[in-house]
Structures are given as structure tokens and as C-alpha cells.
Write an enzyme that holds these catalytic residues in place. Structure first.
Site, PDB file in Angstrom:
ATOM      1  N   ASP A  77       1.316  -1.231  -0.041  1.00 33.54           N
ATOM      2  CA  ASP A  77      -0.093   0.269  -0.474  1.00 33.54           C
ATOM      3  C   ASP A  77       0.814   1.352   0.572  1.00 33.54           C
ATOM      4  O   ASP A  77       2.319   1.009   0.155  1.00 33.54           O
ATOM      5  CB  ASP A  77      -1.016  -0.298   1.001  1.00 33.54           C
ATOM      6  N   SER A  78       1.059   2.527   0.356  1.00 32.07           N
ATOM      7  CA  SER A  78       1.183   3.864  -0.053  1.00 32.07           C
ATOM      8  C   SER A  78       1.219   3.779   1.246  1.00 32.07           C
ATOM      9  O   SER A  78       2.361   4.778   1.633  1.00 32.07           O
ATOM     10  CB  SER A  78       0.153   4.545  -0.867  1.00 32.07           C
ATOM     11  N   HIS A 116      -8.620   3.878   3.573  1.00 26.15           N
ATOM     12  CA  HIS A 116      -8.789   4.281   5.265  1.00 26.15           C
ATOM     13  C   HIS A 116     -10.678   4.656   5.319  1.00 26.15           C
ATOM     14  O   HIS A 116     -10.414   4.757   6.055  1.00 26.15           O
ATOM     15  CB  HIS A 116      -7.980   5.802   4.991  1.00 26.15           C
ATOM     16  N   CYS A 159     -11.402   3.367  -0.994  1.00 28.54           N
ATOM     17  CA  CYS A 159     -10.509   3.742   0.144  1.00 28.54           C
ATOM     18  C   CYS A 159      -9.593   2.708   0.893  1.00 28.54           C
ATOM     19  O   CYS A 159     -10.461   2.697   2.124  1.00 28.54           O
ATOM     20  CB  CYS A 159      -9.615   4.888  -0.387  1.00 28.54           C
ATOM     21  N   GLU A 208      -6.141   9.129   9.756  1.00 27.71           N
ATOM     22  CA  GLU A 208      -4.707   8.990  10.173  1.00 27.71           C
ATOM     23  C   GLU A 208      -5.106   9.834  10.953  1.00 27.71           C
ATOM     24  O   GLU A 208      -4.269   9.071  12.318  1.00 27.71           O
ATOM     25  CB  GLU A 208      -3.625   9.440   8.879  1.00 27.71           C
ATOM     26  N   CYS A 232      -3.368  -1.282  -1.413  1.00 26.03           N
ATOM     27  CA  CYS A 232      -4.059   0.490  -2.242  1.00 26.03           C
ATOM     28  C   CYS A 232      -4.775   0.581  -3.738  1.00 26.03           C
ATOM     29  O   CYS A 232      -4.264   0.159  -4.467  1.00 26.03           O
ATOM     30  CB  CYS A 232      -3.191   1.176  -2.477  1.00 26.03           C
TER      31      CYS A 232
HETATM   32  N1  DGL Z   1      -4.245   3.786   0.088  1.00 23.30           N
HETATM   33  C1  DGL Z   1      -4.931   5.490  -1.057  1.00 23.30           C
HETATM   34  C2  DGL Z   1      -6.181   4.329  -1.730  1.00 23.30           C
HETATM   35  O1  DGL Z   1      -6.593   3.108  -0.827  1.00 23.30           O
HETATM   36  C3  DGL Z   1      -4.752   5.780  -0.089  1.00 23.30           C
HETATM   37  C4  DGL Z   1      -3.640   6.624   0.501  1.00 23.30           C
HETATM   38  C5  DGL Z   1      -3.138   7.830  -0.286  1.00 23.30           C
HETATM   39  O2  DGL Z   1      -3.983   8.305  -1.190  1.00 23.30           O
HETATM   40  O3  DGL Z   1      -2.166   7.135  -0.397  1.00 23.30           O
HETATM   41  O4  DGL Z   1      -6.701   4.171  -2.762  1.00 23.30           O
END
Ligand code: DGL
Length: 275
Positions: free
Chosen positions: A16-17, A193, A191, A158, A79
Site C-alpha cells: 500500500d502507499s 482508509h 479507499c 490517520e 491500495c
Molecule cells: N491507499 C490509498 C488508497 O486506497 C489512500 C492513501 C493515498 O492516497 O495514498 O487509494
């Protein structure tokens, strides 16, 4: 590079990012508790959701290459943004099964809707890519799909601002503004989050709207892929959990514990070879 492992006891790689993908890892750990995992959060380059598809694809390939060093048997792209823009490039490059979160999430939404009206929320990159729209319409061409980028949900999750006046106002602004007009009955949390904000989102959209969490649908898809490829771990053994990050680990460990729902320790900082 060491040879890629294809054995049943090899780990599943997840990237993931940053911390968000831990919601997907959590679902994987619940669905496949015997499987070892290696999680990579690209915390030095987060966020992906506001970056171009070309850049996110390069980062995604570098993440995958770093995970291949761990002889993973399958790769999960936790992600949503990376799944939306980089999945074809990853599938073309990797010698192992690759599972993204978009198709499982879209299929779960198509199965959940009763009136064929579905809304999707995600990062600007995910929404602009049209990936959820395509995946939903590939599943059922009759679906009416509405979308909205909700970038502020990421920092709220976050920061741990997941209930109270501030997230409620933000949710009302994003979701109360025509997105659900016309009787949408299913909302995809597109997403990593957003599952943390699910209670406040549900409160704002009302109980008549079903929320779809891609994480659970993805874990189910991973279980199916492992079974089909005869890669499921069959016997109990030591389950290994590795955490890799590209920035120093402190914030990842602190924020990540909330996303994973349990304490986190032992994250290791690595360098990526982004080309
Ligand atoms: N992990 C990203 C997503 O699910 C969200 C956070 C980001 O923008 O990196 O799209």
C-alpha cells in the site's frame, strides 16, 4: 534477486502507499489465519491518491519488486489507487498471481445492490481512473454508477478523527451533496482508509444504504485464487508477519496499530528502486 517462491508455505505479499492497506491486511489475517504475510507501506512516498497514474505505476512496480525478494507466492495490491492504475502493469510483470481491491469490491457491490444504483467514493486518482466504474459495469452493464473523490477522509482517518463534529461535517459535505440522489442503495468504500470512517459515513447516508468494504471482498478473492492455484497453506506452522516501510517506522507503528486493530512492532525500513 532470489528465485520467486511458489510454495504453499510462502508468504502473501501486500503493498500500500502507507498505513491504510493494513485494513486489507487485517481482513486477510482474519480470512486466512494460517498464511504468513509481508506488508510493505511506501510511507516515504504516500499519498498516491493525488499523484498521476504514471508515477503511481512506477512506485507500484518498485513495491512489487521489493516484495518478490521475500519469495512471496501472491501479491495483494491493497491500495485502491494503485489497483486502479497499475494492475495491468503489475500482472504483466509478475510471475505470481496479483489481486487488486477494485474488482472484488465492485463485484461485492454489484451483488449487494437491489435497485442497481451504486455510488463509489475514493481518492482523486481512483475516481479519475474510472476503474470502479468499468469494473461495476463489466459485472453488470445495467448498473447506474455515481462517483465522488473524498480526499479529506484520508488525513482524518490517520489523525484518528473518526467521530464527532469534524468528520461528520466533512462526510455531510461529500455525501450529502447530491451523490446519493436518485435512490443509490449501495456505497463502495473505495479507499483503504474509509473503513475507519464507516460508522460516521453510515450515520450520514442512513441505514437504507449498504456500505461495501473492498477489504473483505479482496480477502475472499485471495482465498479463492490461492485455492485455484493450489497455493493455500494447508498445515499449521509458524505464521510470520513482516512489516516493511520506506520512511522511518515510528509513525507507521503508531497509526498502523489503529488500522490493524492490534499493536504493531518490528517494522523495517527499506529503500525502493524506483525507475
Ligand atoms: N491507499 C490509498 C488508497 O486506497 C489512500 C492513501 C493515498 O492516497 O495514498 O487509494
Amino acid at each position: 534477486m532470489r528465485p520467486v517462491g511458489h510454495g504453499r508455505t510462502s508468504a502473501i505479499g501486500v503493498f500500500d502507499s502507507g498505513v491504510g492497506g493494513l485494513t486489507v491486511l487485517k481482513a486477510l489475517m482474519e480470512r486466512l489465519p494460517l498464511e504468513s504475510t509481508v506488508y510493505l507501506g511506501d510511507t516515504a512516498r504516500v499519498p498516491y491518491g493525488t499523484k498521476s497514474g504514471e508515477v503511481v505505476t512506477r512506485y507500484s512496480i518498485a513495491n512489487a519488486e521489493a516484495l518478490l525478494e521475500y519469495e512471496i507466492k501472491a501479491l495483494v495490491v491493497a491500495c485502491n489507487t494503485a489497483s486502479a492504475v497499475a494492475l495491468p502493469a503489475l500482472e504483466a510483470k509478475l510471475p505470481i498471481p496479483v489481486v487488486g481491491v477494485i474488482i472484488p469490491g465492485a463485484q461485492a457491490a454489484a451483488a449487494a445492490t437491489k435497485n442497481g444504483k451504486v455510488a463509489v467514493i475514493g481518492t482523486p486518482g481512483t475516481i479519475a481512473s474510472g476503474a470502479y466504474q468499468s469494473a461495476l459495469q463489466a459485472t453488470n452493464p445495467q448498473l447506474e454508477v455515481h462517483t465522488r473523490a473524498c480526499p479529506l477522509f484520508v488525513p482524518l482517518a490517520e489523525e484518528g478523527w473518526i467521530d464527532g463534529a469534524v468528520p461528520q461535517l466533512v462526510a455531510e459535505k461529500y455525501l450529502g451533496d447530491g451523490l446519493l440522489d436518485g435512490g443509490v442503495d449501495t456505497l463502495v468504500l473505495g479507499c483503504t482508509h474509509y473503513p475507519l470512517l464507516a460508522p460516521i459515513i453510515q450515520k450520514v447516508v442512513g441505514n437504507s444504504v449498504t456500505l461495501v468494504d473492498s477489504a473483505k471482498a479482496t480477502a475472499e478473492r485471495v482465498a479463492t485464487v490461492l485455492r485455484e492455484r493450489e497455493l493455500t497453506r494447508l498445515e499449521r506452522g509458524t505464521v510470520e508477519r513482516h512489516y516493511l516501510v520506506t520512511d522511518t517506522p515510528n509513525r507507521f507503528l503508531e497509526v498502523g496499530a489503529r488500522f490493524l486493530g492490534r499493536p504493531l512492532s518490528g517494522a523495517r525500513q527499506i529503500d525502493l528502486h524506483v525507475r
